[in-house]
Design a protein around this motif. Structure first.
Motif, PDB file in Angstrom:
ATOM      1  N   LEU A  44     -29.324-116.490  49.208  1.00 31.91           N
ATOM      2  CA  LEU A  44     -29.830-116.696  47.847  1.00 31.91           C
ATOM      3  C   LEU A  44     -28.699-116.930  46.851  1.00 31.91           C
ATOM      4  O   LEU A  44     -28.813-117.754  45.941  1.00 31.91           O
ATOM      5  CB  LEU A  44     -30.672-115.484  47.428  1.00 31.91           C
ATOM      6  CG  LEU A  44     -32.040-115.337  48.111  1.00 31.91           C
ATOM      7  CD1 LEU A  44     -32.710-114.041  47.667  1.00 31.91           C
ATOM      8  CD2 LEU A  44     -32.934-116.552  47.774  1.00 31.91           C
ATOM      9  N   GLN A  45     -27.620-116.180  47.057  1.00 34.23           N
ATOM     10  CA  GLN A  45     -26.472-116.352  46.174  1.00 34.23           C
ATOM     11  C   GLN A  45     -25.879-117.753  46.327  1.00 34.23           C
ATOM     12  O   GLN A  45     -25.542-118.416  45.342  1.00 34.23           O
ATOM     13  CB  GLN A  45     -25.414-115.297  46.490  1.00 34.23           C
ATOM     14  CG  GLN A  45     -24.212-115.341  45.556  1.00 34.23           C
ATOM     15  CD  GLN A  45     -23.196-114.265  45.891  1.00 34.23           C
ATOM     16  OE1 GLN A  45     -23.248-113.653  46.952  1.00 34.23           O
ATOM     17  NE2 GLN A  45     -22.273-114.014  44.986  1.00 34.23           N
ATOM     18  N   ALA A  46     -25.793-118.210  47.573  1.00 31.44           N
ATOM     19  CA  ALA A  46     -25.247-119.548  47.816  1.00 31.44           C
ATOM     20  C   ALA A  46     -26.192-120.619  47.283  1.00 31.44           C
ATOM     21  O   ALA A  46     -25.752-121.647  46.714  1.00 31.44           O
ATOM     22  CB  ALA A  46     -25.014-119.750  49.315  1.00 31.44           C
ATOM     23  N   PHE A  47     -27.514-120.399  47.445  1.00 33.85           N
ATOM     24  CA  PHE A  47     -28.504-121.369  46.980  1.00 33.85           C
ATOM     25  C   PHE A  47     -28.492-121.469  45.448  1.00 33.85           C
ATOM     26  O   PHE A  47     -28.597-122.565  44.872  1.00 33.85           O
ATOM     27  CB  PHE A  47     -29.885-120.977  47.480  1.00 33.85           C
ATOM     28  CG  PHE A  47     -30.963-121.965  47.130  1.00 33.85           C
ATOM     29  CD1 PHE A  47     -31.087-123.170  47.823  1.00 33.85           C
ATOM     30  CD2 PHE A  47     -31.869-121.699  46.098  1.00 33.85           C
ATOM     31  CE1 PHE A  47     -32.069-124.076  47.495  1.00 33.85           C
ATOM     32  CE2 PHE A  47     -32.854-122.611  45.762  1.00 33.85           C
ATOM     33  CZ  PHE A  47     -32.960-123.799  46.474  1.00 33.85           C
ATOM     34  N   ALA A  48     -28.340-120.313  44.782  1.00 26.87           N
ATOM     35  CA  ALA A  48     -28.307-120.310  43.314  1.00 26.87           C
ATOM     36  C   ALA A  48     -27.075-121.019  42.784  1.00 26.87           C
ATOM     37  O   ALA A  48     -27.082-121.557  41.660  1.00 26.87           O
ATOM     38  CB  ALA A  48     -28.334-118.868  42.808  1.00 26.87           C
ATOM     39  N   ALA A  49     -26.040-121.042  43.619  1.00 20.50           N
ATOM     40  CA  ALA A  49     -24.806-121.710  43.202  1.00 20.50           C
ATOM     41  C   ALA A  49     -24.836-123.194  43.522  1.00 20.50           C
ATOM     42  O   ALA A  49     -23.831-123.887  43.359  1.00 20.50           O
ATOM     43  CB  ALA A  49     -23.608-121.057  43.871  1.00 20.50           C
ATOM     44  N   GLY A  50     -25.973-123.694  43.986  1.00 20.79           N
ATOM     45  CA  GLY A  50     -26.108-125.108  44.266  1.00 20.79           C
ATOM     46  C   GLY A  50     -25.966-125.487  45.718  1.00 20.79           C
ATOM     47  O   GLY A  50     -25.918-126.676  46.051  1.00 20.79           O
ATOM     48  N   GLY A  51     -25.902-124.497  46.599  1.00 21.13           N
ATOM     49  CA  GLY A  51     -25.771-124.774  48.027  1.00 21.13           C
ATOM     50  C   GLY A  51     -27.108-125.086  48.661  1.00 21.13           C
ATOM     51  O   GLY A  51     -28.154-125.147  47.994  1.00 21.13           O
ATOM     52  N   HIS A  52     -27.091-125.277  49.975  1.00 21.27           N
ATOM     53  CA  HIS A  52     -28.295-125.595  50.719  1.00 21.27           C
ATOM     54  C   HIS A  52     -28.538-124.523  51.792  1.00 21.27           C
ATOM     55  O   HIS A  52     -27.600-123.894  52.291  1.00 21.27           O
ATOM     56  CB  HIS A  52     -28.180-126.965  51.389  1.00 21.27           C
ATOM     57  CG  HIS A  52     -27.977-128.089  50.419  1.00 21.27           C
ATOM     58  ND1 HIS A  52     -29.001-128.622  49.667  1.00 21.27           N
ATOM     59  CD2 HIS A  52     -26.839-128.780  50.064  1.00 21.27           C
ATOM     60  CE1 HIS A  52     -28.531-129.590  48.904  1.00 21.27           C
ATOM     61  NE2 HIS A  52     -27.211-129.710  49.113  1.00 21.27           N
ATOM     62  N   LEU A  53     -29.793-124.316  52.138  1.00 20.66           N
ATOM     63  CA  LEU A  53     -30.158-123.388  53.186  1.00 20.66           C
ATOM     64  C   LEU A  53     -30.184-124.115  54.521  1.00 20.66           C
ATOM     65  O   LEU A  53     -30.906-125.103  54.683  1.00 20.66           O
ATOM     66  CB  LEU A  53     -31.542-122.771  52.899  1.00 20.66           C
ATOM     67  CG  LEU A  53     -31.644-121.861  51.676  1.00 20.66           C
ATOM     68  CD1 LEU A  53     -33.082-121.372  51.515  1.00 20.66           C
ATOM     69  CD2 LEU A  53     -30.695-120.679  51.796  1.00 20.66           C
ATOM     70  N   ASN A  54     -29.391-123.631  55.461  1.00 18.11           N
ATOM     71  CA  ASN A  54     -29.383-124.192  56.805  1.00 18.11           C
ATOM     72  C   ASN A  54     -30.534-123.611  57.617  1.00 18.11           C
ATOM     73  O   ASN A  54     -30.825-122.400  57.541  1.00 18.11           O
ATOM     74  CB  ASN A  54     -28.058-123.914  57.503  1.00 18.11           C
ATOM     75  CG  ASN A  54     -26.897-124.598  56.802  1.00 18.11           C
ATOM     76  OD1 ASN A  54     -27.034-125.748  56.357  1.00 18.11           O
ATOM     77  ND2 ASN A  54     -25.774-123.907  56.699  1.00 18.11           N
ATOM     78  N   PHE A  55     -31.173-124.458  58.401  1.00 18.88           N
ATOM     79  CA  PHE A  55     -32.370-124.035  59.141  1.00 18.88           C
ATOM     80  C   PHE A  55     -32.073-122.891  60.113  1.00 18.88           C
ATOM     81  O   PHE A  55     -32.799-121.886  60.145  1.00 18.88           O
ATOM     82  CB  PHE A  55     -32.951-125.233  59.898  1.00 18.88           C
ATOM     83  CG  PHE A  55     -34.171-124.879  60.712  1.00 18.88           C
ATOM     84  CD1 PHE A  55     -35.411-124.734  60.107  1.00 18.88           C
ATOM     85  CD2 PHE A  55     -34.071-124.668  62.085  1.00 18.88           C
ATOM     86  CE1 PHE A  55     -36.529-124.398  60.851  1.00 18.88           C
ATOM     87  CE2 PHE A  55     -35.184-124.339  62.841  1.00 18.88           C
ATOM     88  CZ  PHE A  55     -36.424-124.209  62.216  1.00 18.88           C
TER      89      PHE A  55
END
Length: 323
Positions: free
Chosen positions: A276-287
């Protein structure tokens, strides 16, 4: 008079013909020694003769031997009980305990019949029970950590089995696989005697721990040059460990299920927080990692709740038995 007893697999009871053998003479406590034996014709005679100096009765349970174990034990003066087939050490000890109680035993001692144990140490084991300090005494090779005769591979395996057994029983025993023990006669109904192999040692400790017996350890010696076991130490150790883990799963589900479940679930939540922290920073979720996170949370939650449920059910069963 023939003092041999024959016990088939379907025998409903044991009939004992007492020849009033009492080498020790009159004592304030009746000490009876049980020697489970399977093809021990080489050592059984001398063990019986030596043991008689420290016991009121010596019972040899011949667990389906194909040699002269029963005949030699009988000639040496032991009370002999014969199993029709090999039923395992747990069954042999159960038979022995039943016979010992019939003899009026105040203290029951179990020993291996291959000569590993020294009968002269029997008084050390029975003293805490006779003096009222314990209801079970475990002979330990490692009480003072000075046994240098134990091979390294045995000691490593022993440490693993001790840890698992102590976790299961709630005790702090330094030698969980010792076959040299003493029991107050009143403890005869505490033990299940379900284990067919050498795992019976761990099972008896688990039963003693759950029953709240007062347990003491005393230091004993052991000989490895007379070990007649045909089972490899690795196979033996794995068999005992599997039995202990199964027992933990059934009787201590909080250890076996809930604790690992909490660890798995917490790992999943930590991964989720990081994602979530990485996603909020503009990252992507790996499957792949995302599916692993979900799996850890689901499995961890399931194990945690299952362990709590089984623990609650076990408590209800225990309370019902005490009523």
């Amino acid at each position: 008079m023939n003092n041999e007893l024959f016990m088939g697999k379907s025998a409903p009871s044991i009939t004992i013909k007492d020849e009033s053998l009492n080498v020790r003479g009159a004592t304030p406590q009746n000490v009876t020694v049980i020697l489970p034996a399977f093809n021990e014709e080489v050592s059984i005679g001398s063990i019986v003769l030596l043991t008689q100096h420290y016991a009121d009765h010596v019972i040899v349970v011949d667990d389906g031997s194909s040699d002269r174990t029963a005949a030699i034990a009988r000639k040496a003066g032991a009370h002999v009980i014969v199993h029709e087939g090999n039923m395992g050490k747990g069954a042999a000890l159960k038979t022995g305990f039943t016979a010992a109680v019939a003899f009026g035993a105040d203290v029951i001692v179990t020993m291996d019949s291959d000569g590993q144990h020294n009968p002269s140490e029997i008084p050390l084991l029975v003293a805490p029970i006779i003096d009222g300090y314990a209801e079970m005494v475990n002979g330990s090779r490692y009480l003072s950590h000075t046994d240098k005769n134990t091979p390294v591979y045995r000691r490593v395996g022993q440490a693993i089995l001790d840890t698992a057994t102590n976790m299961n029983s709630g005790l702090k025993i330094t030698d969980s696989q010792s076959g040299f023990r003493a029991f107050a006669g009143s403890t005869k109904d505490v033990f299940r005697f379900n284990a067919t192999g050498m795992a019976i040692e761990s099972e008896m400790l688990a039963d003693a721990g759950r029953s709240g017996l007062r347990i003491k350890e005393v230091e004993i010696g052991v000989r490895y040059d007379v070990d007649g076991s045909t089972m490899s130490p690795i196979k033996h150790g794995l068999g005992v460990l599997v039995m202990v883990l199964k027992d933990v799963e059934f009787n201590r589900p909080l250890y076996y299920l809930t604790a690992p479940g909490i660890v798995l679930g917490a790992g999943g939540l930590v991964m989720g927080a990081h994602f979530l922290q990485a996603f909020a920073a503009g990252g992507h979720l790996n499957f792949g990692p995302t599916m692993l996170m979900i799996l850890l949370i689901i499995v961890g939650t399931f194990m945690t709740l299952t362990g709590i449920l089984l623990h609650s059910m076990s408590a209800v069963v225990r309370d019902a038995k005490t009523v």
